[in-house]
Design a protein around this motif. Structure first.
Motif, PDB file in Angstrom:
ATOM      1  N   ALA A 101     -17.479 111.885  59.702  1.00 13.77           N
ATOM      2  CA  ALA A 101     -17.615 112.775  60.840  1.00 13.77           C
ATOM      3  C   ALA A 101     -18.253 111.783  62.069  1.00 13.77           C
ATOM      4  O   ALA A 101     -18.009 112.464  63.018  1.00 13.77           O
ATOM      5  CB  ALA A 101     -18.770 114.058  60.368  1.00 13.77           C
ATOM      6  N   ARG A 102     -18.736 110.888  61.750  1.00 15.16           N
ATOM      7  CA  ARG A 102     -19.378 109.844  62.799  1.00 15.16           C
ATOM      8  C   ARG A 102     -17.889 109.456  63.639  1.00 15.16           C
ATOM      9  O   ARG A 102     -18.070 108.952  64.950  1.00 15.16           O
ATOM     10  CB  ARG A 102     -20.137 108.879  62.590  1.00 15.16           C
ATOM     11  N   ALA A 103     -17.054 109.258  62.751  1.00 13.58           N
ATOM     12  CA  ALA A 103     -15.658 108.625  63.179  1.00 13.58           C
ATOM     13  C   ALA A 103     -14.683 109.597  64.394  1.00 13.58           C
ATOM     14  O   ALA A 103     -13.951 109.356  64.728  1.00 13.58           O
ATOM     15  CB  ALA A 103     -14.772 107.948  62.172  1.00 13.58           C
ATOM     16  N   GLY A 104     -15.469 110.866  64.321  1.00 16.79           N
ATOM     17  CA  GLY A 104     -14.896 112.002  65.069  1.00 16.79           C
ATOM     18  C   GLY A 104     -13.897 112.969  64.357  1.00 16.79           C
ATOM     19  O   GLY A 104     -13.259 113.741  64.891  1.00 16.79           O
ATOM     20  N   ALA A 105     -13.806 112.628  62.924  1.00 12.45           N
ATOM     21  CA  ALA A 105     -12.877 113.670  62.227  1.00 12.45           C
ATOM     22  C   ALA A 105     -13.385 114.933  62.000  1.00 12.45           C
ATOM     23  O   ALA A 105     -14.689 115.241  62.135  1.00 12.45           O
ATOM     24  CB  ALA A 105     -12.588 112.982  60.882  1.00 12.45           C
ATOM     25  N   ASP A 106     -12.840 115.989  61.749  1.00 13.28           N
ATOM     26  CA  ASP A 106     -13.060 117.333  61.352  1.00 13.28           C
ATOM     27  C   ASP A 106     -13.212 117.178  59.719  1.00 13.28           C
ATOM     28  O   ASP A 106     -12.201 117.141  59.047  1.00 13.28           O
ATOM     29  CB  ASP A 106     -12.282 118.189  61.680  1.00 13.28           C
ATOM     30  N   VAL A 107     -14.283 117.442  59.328  1.00 16.76           N
ATOM     31  CA  VAL A 107     -15.032 116.909  57.717  1.00 16.76           C
ATOM     32  C   VAL A 107     -15.076 118.152  56.916  1.00 16.76           C
ATOM     33  O   VAL A 107     -15.738 118.920  57.333  1.00 16.76           O
ATOM     34  CB  VAL A 107     -15.600 115.787  57.629  1.00 16.76           C
ATOM     35  N   VAL A 108     -14.242 118.093  55.812  1.00 18.33           N
ATOM     36  CA  VAL A 108     -14.702 118.940  54.863  1.00 18.33           C
ATOM     37  C   VAL A 108     -15.445 118.324  53.687  1.00 18.33           C
ATOM     38  O   VAL A 108     -14.642 117.217  52.981  1.00 18.33           O
ATOM     39  CB  VAL A 108     -13.789 120.061  54.413  1.00 18.33           C
ATOM     40  N   ALA A 109     -16.579 118.556  52.811  1.00 18.65           N
ATOM     41  CA  ALA A 109     -17.145 117.780  51.972  1.00 18.65           C
ATOM     42  C   ALA A 109     -17.315 118.769  50.674  1.00 18.65           C
ATOM     43  O   ALA A 109     -17.717 119.818  50.726  1.00 18.65           O
ATOM     44  CB  ALA A 109     -18.256 117.240  52.097  1.00 18.65           C
ATOM     45  N   SER A 110     -16.561 118.283  49.588  1.00 23.09           N
ATOM     46  CA  SER A 110     -16.492 119.480  48.293  1.00 23.09           C
ATOM     47  C   SER A 110     -17.389 118.651  47.157  1.00 23.09           C
ATOM     48  O   SER A 110     -16.872 117.417  46.990  1.00 23.09           O
ATOM     49  CB  SER A 110     -15.182 119.772  47.912  1.00 23.09           C
ATOM     50  N   ASP A 111     -18.090 119.391  46.351  1.00 21.49           N
ATOM     51  CA  ASP A 111     -18.623 118.974  45.181  1.00 21.49           C
ATOM     52  C   ASP A 111     -18.926 119.757  44.300  1.00 21.49           C
ATOM     53  O   ASP A 111     -19.102 121.122  44.587  1.00 21.49           O
ATOM     54  CB  ASP A 111     -19.747 118.117  45.498  1.00 21.49           C
ATOM     55  N   LEU A 112     -18.923 119.659  43.046  1.00 28.30           N
ATOM     56  CA  LEU A 112     -19.047 120.617  42.060  1.00 28.30           C
ATOM     57  C   LEU A 112     -20.697 121.072  41.869  1.00 28.30           C
ATOM     58  O   LEU A 112     -21.025 122.132  41.218  1.00 28.30           O
ATOM     59  CB  LEU A 112     -18.575 120.422  40.558  1.00 28.30           C
ATOM     60  N   THR A 113     -21.605 120.107  42.322  1.00 33.20           N
ATOM     61  CA  THR A 113     -22.994 120.303  42.147  1.00 33.20           C
ATOM     62  C   THR A 113     -23.807 120.720  43.512  1.00 33.20           C
ATOM     63  O   THR A 113     -23.695 120.010  44.401  1.00 33.20           O
ATOM     64  CB  THR A 113     -23.637 118.915  41.674  1.00 33.20           C
ATOM     65  N   PRO A 114     -24.118 122.026  43.199  1.00 29.63           N
ATOM     66  CA  PRO A 114     -24.919 122.362  44.656  1.00 29.63           C
ATOM     67  C   PRO A 114     -26.009 121.696  45.038  1.00 29.63           C
ATOM     68  O   PRO A 114     -26.072 121.590  46.367  1.00 29.63           O
ATOM     69  CB  PRO A 114     -25.341 123.775  44.024  1.00 29.63           C
ATOM     70  N   GLU A 115     -27.029 120.927  44.151  1.00 30.55           N
ATOM     71  CA  GLU A 115     -27.958 120.459  44.593  1.00 30.55           C
ATOM     72  C   GLU A 115     -27.660 119.252  45.312  1.00 30.55           C
ATOM     73  O   GLU A 115     -28.443 118.713  46.348  1.00 30.55           O
ATOM     74  CB  GLU A 115     -28.754 119.806  43.417  1.00 30.55           C
ATOM     75  N   LEU A 116     -26.430 118.504  45.253  1.00 32.95           N
ATOM     76  CA  LEU A 116     -25.889 117.591  45.980  1.00 32.95           C
ATOM     77  C   LEU A 116     -25.567 118.003  47.329  1.00 32.95           C
ATOM     78  O   LEU A 116     -25.793 117.001  48.352  1.00 32.95           O
ATOM     79  CB  LEU A 116     -24.855 116.837  45.612  1.00 32.95           C
ATOM     80  N   LEU A 117     -24.912 119.066  47.316  1.00 29.23           N
ATOM     81  CA  LEU A 117     -24.541 119.535  48.452  1.00 29.23           C
ATOM     82  C   LEU A 117     -25.653 119.699  49.506  1.00 29.23           C
ATOM     83  O   LEU A 117     -25.691 119.533  50.852  1.00 29.23           O
ATOM     84  CB  LEU A 117     -23.656 120.829  48.555  1.00 29.23           C
ATOM     85  N   THR A 118     -26.673 120.386  49.019  1.00 29.19           N
ATOM     86  CA  THR A 118     -27.976 120.706  49.674  1.00 29.19           C
ATOM     87  C   THR A 118     -28.511 119.259  50.474  1.00 29.19           C
ATOM     88  O   THR A 118     -28.737 119.652  51.511  1.00 29.19           O
ATOM     89  CB  THR A 118     -28.786 121.432  48.738  1.00 29.19           C
ATOM     90  N   ALA A 119     -28.547 118.523  49.758  1.00 30.21           N
ATOM     91  CA  ALA A 119     -29.002 117.007  50.114  1.00 30.21           C
ATOM     92  C   ALA A 119     -28.201 116.540  51.178  1.00 30.21           C
ATOM     93  O   ALA A 119     -28.569 115.932  52.257  1.00 30.21           O
ATOM     94  CB  ALA A 119     -28.951 116.253  49.085  1.00 30.21           C
ATOM     95  N   GLY A 120     -26.875 116.617  50.980  1.00 27.28           N
ATOM     96  CA  GLY A 120     -25.825 116.330  51.957  1.00 27.28           C
ATOM     97  C   GLY A 120     -25.851 117.084  53.438  1.00 27.28           C
ATOM     98  O   GLY A 120     -25.804 116.342  54.404  1.00 27.28           O
ATOM     99  N   ARG A 121     -26.090 118.436  53.109  1.00 28.50           N
ATOM    100  CA  ARG A 121     -26.417 119.025  54.317  1.00 28.50           C
ATOM    101  C   ARG A 121     -27.464 118.594  55.085  1.00 28.50           C
ATOM    102  O   ARG A 121     -27.764 118.583  56.594  1.00 28.50           O
ATOM    103  CB  ARG A 121     -26.598 120.474  54.162  1.00 28.50           C
ATOM    104  N   ALA A 122     -28.927 118.365  54.542  1.00 28.26           N
ATOM    105  CA  ALA A 122     -29.834 117.745  55.276  1.00 28.26           C
ATOM    106  C   ALA A 122     -29.728 116.407  55.685  1.00 28.26           C
ATOM    107  O   ALA A 122     -30.104 116.219  56.943  1.00 28.26           O
ATOM    108  CB  ALA A 122     -30.937 117.860  54.160  1.00 28.26           C
ATOM    109  N   ALA A 123     -28.923 115.591  55.386  1.00 28.01           N
ATOM    110  CA  ALA A 123     -28.652 114.382  55.697  1.00 28.01           C
ATOM    111  C   ALA A 123     -27.736 114.399  56.815  1.00 28.01           C
ATOM    112  O   ALA A 123     -27.951 113.493  57.892  1.00 28.01           O
ATOM    113  CB  ALA A 123     -28.154 113.413  54.608  1.00 28.01           C
ATOM    114  N   ALA A 124     -26.625 115.231  56.747  1.00 30.42           N
ATOM    115  CA  ALA A 124     -25.760 115.358  58.097  1.00 30.42           C
ATOM    116  C   ALA A 124     -26.462 115.977  59.234  1.00 30.42           C
ATOM    117  O   ALA A 124     -26.282 115.558  60.561  1.00 30.42           O
ATOM    118  CB  ALA A 124     -24.711 116.345  57.706  1.00 30.42           C
TER     119      ALA A 124
END
Length: 260
Positions: A49-72
């Motif tokens: 995303a920092r490189a300018g792409a339109d990014v979709v992040a997928s994962d099976l573990t909701p807890e990791l997605l929650t952490a990813g949203r916060a980091a992003a």
């Protein structure tokens, strides 16, 4: 399993540069639509995303997605976060310009099913890019060390480090890709003072290791034996002098989906 411990912290502490390496190797840039499969907390998605792409992040573990949203959000990048199985991705055929995974998809149990999905959702002429731990490298050997203490895998499941074997990956994708580039590289890890500190860090924070220790927690002899084996593994890979320094080998694979 990946909700056990604290994988986002481990990824941030030990392997942050791997995402950048994969994004650069895949040639990700502005305007591209990119899918990060088994994204965890966004080790690839955020630099893409920092490189300018339109990014979709997928994962099976909701807890990791929650952490990813916060980091992003902390880094000011906009990413779509989807709960999704790497073996059954919820996206249409030929959707993405680049489909990437950094030490992620390798942990889906059925390798051919995952490879088929990576190909399916990538557009013809698009890029498949992967970083996977090799069987011979440190993380591959860590899984080999833990295997005698773990319950049998489900029927049909394949060992994750096979994804770090070039011949295995080439067979998975077959003639559906060309312009294949494969390199073995190493990540230098110097975050630990000694082998026991490494062991305790992974014992507390790395989901697969946490799960195995929980499974043998009632058998003190097994716990003691695994403690010893993990420390000895780290000692065997230590190349440092005053402080531990290990080289963790991985396979960097990029290819183009064939245009038919």
């Amino acid at each position: 399993m990946w909700a056990l411990g604290d994988y986002p912290t481990i990824a941030a502490d030990l392997i942050p540069e791997l995402g950048e390496i994969l994004v650069e190797a895949a040639g990700v840039g502005p305007g591209q639509r990119v899918l990060d499969v088994a994204a965890g907390a966004g080790n690839v998605a955020i630099p893409a995303a920092r490189a300018g792409a339109d990014v979709v992040a997928s994962d099976l573990t909701p807890e990791l997605l929650t952490a990813g949203r916060a980091a992003a959000a902390q880094q000011g990048v906009d990413i779509t976060w989807d709960e999704a199985d790497a073996e059954n991705l919820p996206y249409a055929d030929d959707t993405f310009d680049a489909v990437l995974s950094c030490v992620g998809v390798m942990f889906a149990p059925h390798h051919q099913a995952s490879a088929d999905e990576l190909i399916r959702v990538c557009r013809p002429g698009g890029t498949i890019g992967l970083i996977n731990w090799t069987p011979e490298g440190f993380i591959g050997q860590m899984f080999a060390t833990m295997k005698p203490y773990a319950p049998p895998p489900p029927p049909g499941a394949q060992p994750p480090p096979l994804w770090g074997h070039e011949d295995h990956v080439r067979v998975l994708f077959g003639d559906r890709v060309d312009e294949v580039t494969v390199r073995r590289q190493s990540l230098v890890v110097d975050a630990f003072d000694d082998p026991d500190q490494f062991r305790e860090y992974f014992k507390a924070g790395y989901g697969p290791t946490v799960a195995i220790y929980r499974g043998i927690s009632s058998d003190t002899d097994q716990v003691t034996a695994l403690d010893h084996d993990l420390s000895e593994l780290a000692r065997r890979f230590d190349q440092g002098t005053e402080r531990m320094q290990m080289a963790w080998e991985y396979l960097l694979f990029t290819a183009r989906k064939v245009v038919r």
